[in-house]
Design a protein around this motif. Structure first.
Motif: not given
Length: 158
Positions: A103-124
């Motif tokens: 459940y490491e990636f369940y209901n996490v904040s942008d600060s948490k997910i940005k440690q490994s994930h980056v949104r592209n321009s379409v999802s910005s």
């Protein structure tokens, strides 16, 4: 809130094969044939949450993991007045060899997910993830690793 966790667990239990065949990028393949790529997991969660009345968006970008960068998708879910990131693929595959759900990636904040994930321009243009109250730890009063241990009893032969 509990509903999102149950639907996530259902998807993780239901999908038995990680596949990269063309059809595996669809919600249909994930839900009906139990085979999915990362996109299939994300789209299946989006379909099931929306059918349950929970607003859910498809977010696309890149995942940095194990010194590799790959295209990746995950969900942005609205619960109450806040938004949360949920990555169903990583929640299922991180502990896959143990037949457990992370459940490491369940209901996490942008600060948490940005440690490994980056949104592209379409999802910005998706909503900023600002939720802090409905994380796994706050909902259940224990670290997500404990939830993963509890999920070991789940039978994926369903």
């Amino acid at each position: 809130m509990e509903k999102t966790l149950k639907i996530l667990a259902l998807i993780c239990i239901m999908i038995s094969i990680t596949s990269y065949a063309f059809a595996s990028y669809t919600a249909y393949e994930a839900i009906v044939n139990k085979k999915a790529s990362n996109d299939g997991y994300t789209k299946a969660l989006q379909v099931l949450l929306r059918q349950s009345g929970i607003p859910c968006y498809y977010s696309f970008g890149r995942l940095h993991q194990d010194e590799k960068t790959v295209e990746h998708s995950w969900n942005v879910v609205r619960l109450g007045e806040s938004h949360y990131n949920v990555d169903p693929y990583l929640n299922d595959t991180m502990l896959g060899s143990f037949n457990a759900i992370s459940y490491e990636f369940y209901n996490v904040s942008d600060s948490k997910i940005k440690q490994s994930h980056v949104r592209n321009s379409v999802s910005s243009g998706l909503p900023a993830v600002d939720g802090k109250e409905l994380t796994y730890e706050k909902l259940y009063g224990e670290p997500c690793a404990i939830g993963a241990l509890k999920s070991l009893k789940l039978d994926k032969s369903y």
